[in-house]
Design a protein around this motif. Structure first.
Motif, short mmCIF file in Angstrom:
data_model
loop_
_atom_site.label_atom_id
_atom_site.label_comp_id
_atom_site.label_asym_id
_atom_site.label_seq_id
_atom_site.Cartn_x
_atom_site.Cartn_y
_atom_site.Cartn_z
N GLU A 287 0.84 -1.21 0.00
CA GLU A 287 0.00 0.00 0.00
C GLU A 287 0.87 1.25 0.00
OE1 GLU A 287 -2.95 0.76 3.15
OE2 GLU A 287 -3.38 -1.38 3.05
N ALA A 288 1.92 1.24 0.83
CA ALA A 288 2.82 2.39 0.91
C ALA A 288 3.49 2.61 -0.45
CB ALA A 288 3.87 2.17 1.99
N PHE A 289 3.92 1.51 -1.07
CA PHE A 289 4.57 1.64 -2.37
C PHE A 289 3.58 2.19 -3.42
CE2 PHE A 289 5.38 0.04 -6.63
CZ PHE A 289 6.60 0.65 -6.87
N SER A 290 2.37 1.65 -3.43
CA SER A 290 1.38 2.09 -4.44
C SER A 290 1.07 3.58 -4.28
CB SER A 290 0.09 1.29 -4.31
OG SER A 290 0.35 -0.05 -4.58
N ALA A 291 0.94 4.04 -3.01
CA ALA A 291 0.65 5.46 -2.79
C ALA A 291 1.79 6.32 -3.32
CB ALA A 291 0.45 5.70 -1.30
N PHE A 292 3.02 5.90 -3.02
CA PHE A 292 4.20 6.63 -3.52
C PHE A 292 4.24 6.60 -5.05
CE2 PHE A 292 8.30 5.22 -5.30
CZ PHE A 292 8.91 6.47 -5.46
N ASN A 293 4.02 5.42 -5.61
CA ASN A 293 4.14 5.26 -7.06
C ASN A 293 3.05 6.05 -7.79
OD1 ASN A 293 5.78 4.17 -9.05
ND2 ASN A 293 4.42 2.42 -9.39
N ALA A 294 1.91 6.24 -7.11
CA ALA A 294 0.80 7.01 -7.71
C ALA A 294 0.99 8.51 -7.50
CB ALA A 294 -0.52 6.55 -7.10
N GLY A 295 2.07 8.90 -6.80
CA GLY A 295 2.37 10.32 -6.65
C GLY A 295 1.82 10.94 -5.37
N ARG A 296 1.24 10.14 -4.46
CA ARG A 296 0.72 10.71 -3.22
C ARG A 296 1.83 11.05 -2.23
NH1 ARG A 296 -3.46 6.57 -1.14
NH2 ARG A 296 -3.53 7.99 0.63
N ALA A 297 3.00 10.47 -2.44
CA ALA A 297 4.17 10.81 -1.61
C ALA A 297 5.37 10.97 -2.54
CB ALA A 297 4.43 9.70 -0.60
N GLN A 298 6.31 11.81 -2.14
CA GLN A 298 7.50 12.03 -2.96
C GLN A 298 8.53 10.93 -2.76
OE1 GLN A 298 8.20 15.00 -5.11
NE2 GLN A 298 6.01 14.61 -4.98
N ALA A 299 8.37 10.17 -1.67
CA ALA A 299 9.35 9.12 -1.37
C ALA A 299 8.68 8.04 -0.52
CB ALA A 299 10.53 9.72 -0.60
N PHE A 300 9.33 6.88 -0.49
CA PHE A 300 8.87 5.77 0.37
C PHE A 300 10.11 5.24 1.07
CE2 PHE A 300 7.66 0.97 0.14
CZ PHE A 300 7.37 0.96 1.50
N SER A 301 10.05 5.16 2.39
CA SER A 301 11.23 4.71 3.14
C SER A 301 10.95 3.46 3.95
CB SER A 301 11.72 5.82 4.07
OG SER A 301 12.88 5.38 4.76
N THR A 302 11.75 2.45 3.71
CA THR A 302 11.77 1.24 4.53
C THR A 302 13.14 0.59 4.28
OG1 THR A 302 10.62 -0.78 5.18
CG2 THR A 302 10.58 -0.28 2.83
N ASP A 303 13.26 -0.72 4.55
CA ASP A 303 14.56 -1.38 4.36
C ASP A 303 14.92 -1.45 2.88
OD1 ASP A 303 14.34 -1.74 7.06
OD2 ASP A 303 13.73 -3.84 6.92
N ASP A 304 16.22 -1.26 2.59
CA ASP A 304 16.66 -1.32 1.18
C ASP A 304 16.32 -2.68 0.55
OD1 ASP A 304 18.57 -2.71 2.69
OD2 ASP A 304 20.30 -1.61 1.87
N SER A 305 16.42 -3.74 1.35
CA SER A 305 16.15 -5.09 0.85
C SER A 305 14.72 -5.22 0.33
CB SER A 305 16.36 -6.10 1.98
OG SER A 305 15.64 -5.67 3.13
N ILE A 306 13.78 -4.57 0.99
CA ILE A 306 12.37 -4.60 0.57
C ILE A 306 12.18 -3.65 -0.62
CG2 ILE A 306 10.00 -4.07 1.28
CD1 ILE A 306 10.82 -4.87 4.15
N LEU A 307 12.79 -2.46 -0.53
CA LEU A 307 12.65 -1.50 -1.63
C LEU A 307 13.22 -2.07 -2.93
CD1 LEU A 307 13.55 1.81 0.26
CD2 LEU A 307 11.29 1.06 -0.49
N TYR A 308 14.33 -2.82 -2.83
CA TYR A 308 14.90 -3.42 -4.05
C TYR A 308 13.92 -4.41 -4.69
CZ TYR A 308 19.59 -1.43 -3.65
OH TYR A 308 20.65 -0.56 -3.62
N GLY A 309 13.07 -5.01 -3.87
CA GLY A 309 12.04 -5.90 -4.41
C GLY A 309 11.14 -5.14 -5.38
N PHE A 310 10.83 -3.87 -5.04
CA PHE A 310 10.00 -3.05 -5.94
C PHE A 310 10.82 -2.52 -7.11
CE2 PHE A 310 7.75 -2.83 -1.83
CZ PHE A 310 6.51 -3.31 -2.24
N VAL A 311 12.09 -2.14 -6.86
CA VAL A 311 12.97 -1.66 -7.94
C VAL A 311 13.08 -2.73 -9.03
CG1 VAL A 311 15.39 -1.11 -8.52
CG2 VAL A 311 14.33 -0.08 -6.51
N SER A 312 13.17 -4.00 -8.60
CA SER A 312 13.39 -5.06 -9.59
C SER A 312 12.10 -5.45 -10.33
CB SER A 312 14.00 -6.29 -8.90
OG SER A 312 13.07 -6.82 -7.99
N GLU A 313 10.98 -4.86 -9.91
CA GLU A 313 9.71 -5.21 -10.55
C GLU A 313 9.08 -4.04 -11.31
OE1 GLU A 313 5.56 -7.35 -9.21
OE2 GLU A 313 7.11 -7.01 -7.70
#
Ligand code: GLU
Length: 284
Positions: A193-219
């Motif tokens: 949900e946090a990623f979708s909100a960020f990706n839809a432009g509701r937030a300028q950034a999303f912060s959590t562990d790099d290991s989890i964020l890389y999961g989204f970067v790779s997709e």
């Protein structure tokens, strides 16, 4: 005393029933309902062995650690690790049931005894140690910040005063408050949900562990991580903090140590961890 045969039989029956009931009560009081020599019933490891499988609380929203695939099965690094642990502890990689937890529900799921243990990207912290017992570390991440690849943000400090998404119950909130105190922090229940909100432009950034964020970067295309890291996040499995959990903690932790020493956890990292953008872009 001389009784008639029928009456005498009834008497013998009553005495036998009373004696059996007394013996049963004594066994319950003194033997804890267990045959002699078996552990007490408030031993969680024994309870798991009797049940025949582990119940593990895992993420369904945090690729590549735990996510629900399109085929309806939960998959990921922590799911594979759960199976390896079940194999070591119970002799069968399928002797495990996965129950969905998320960042804000995982300690409550343990306390409510919905799960035997939590294996869910959970950072070992001193504060959490007040509530749960942790296994040794099986993965070390670091808190990072994701922004759109074409944005002008270079450093975490550039996001002060901006809307930034985080996951409720995560360690990331406190570090964001410290590093960018003027940011407008938006908390979400699920990582996806946090990623979708960020990706839809509701937030300028999303912060959590790099290991989890890389999961989204790779997709997903068009997102990247800033170079700054705000903290180290060593992941541990969490168990209930009471004496009955101690044998389970010892058995699972020893199994984990064997897997770490044999390089099997490193193999899981190589299997699941990706940091590069995908060839084809997924839709949010
Ligand atoms: N590892 C961090 C934590 O335990 C953040 C990731 C998560 O949401 O689990 O809070």
């Amino acid at each position: 005393m001389c009784l008639k045969p029928a009456r005498a039989n009834r008497m013998v029956l009553w005495v036998a029933l009373a004696a059996t009931a007394l013996l049963a009560m004594a066994a319950m009081v003194f033997g804890g309902c267990q045959p002699k020599g078996e552990p007490a019933p408030d031993n969680q490891l024994e309870a798991v062995r009797q049940r025949g499988y582990l119940v593990i609380g895992c993420k369904y929203d945090s690729p590549p650690f735990g996510y629900l695939d399109t085929d309806g099965h939960v998959k990921g690094f922590e799911i594979d690790l759960g199976r390896l642990l079940a194999d070591k502890v119970l002799g069968d990689p399928n002797a495990v049931k996965f129950v969905q937890v998320n960042t804000s529900t995982r300690i409550a799921a343990l306390d409510a005894k919905h799960v035997d243990l939590v294996l869910a990207t959970m950072t070992i912290t001193e504060e959490r140690k007040e509530k749960v017992t942790f296994s040794p570390t099986y993965y070390t991440a670091a808190q990072a910040v994701m922004v759109k690849a074409d944005s002008a943000y270079r450093r975490v400090a550039d996001l002060d005063g901006k809307p930034v998404a985080f996951v409720l119950g995560a360690t990331s909130e406190a570090r964001l408050k410290k590093n960018i105190p003027q940011a407008k922090l938006l908390g979400f229940k699920a990582t996806t949900e946090a990623f979708s909100a960020f990706n839809a432009g509701r937030a300028q950034a999303f912060s959590t562990d790099d290991s989890i964020l890389y999961g989204f970067v790779s997709e997903y295309c068009g997102v990247k991580l800033l170079e700054d890291r705000l903290s180290e996040e060593p992941y541990g499995m969490a168990f209930r903090k009471d004496d009955s959990a101690k044998p389970l903690v010892a058995a699972v932790s020893s199994a984990l140590e064997q897997l770490l020493a044999a390089g099997e956890v490193a193999q899981l990292k190589a299997k699941w961890m990706r940091t590069n953008p995908p060839d084809t872009c997924a839709k949010p």
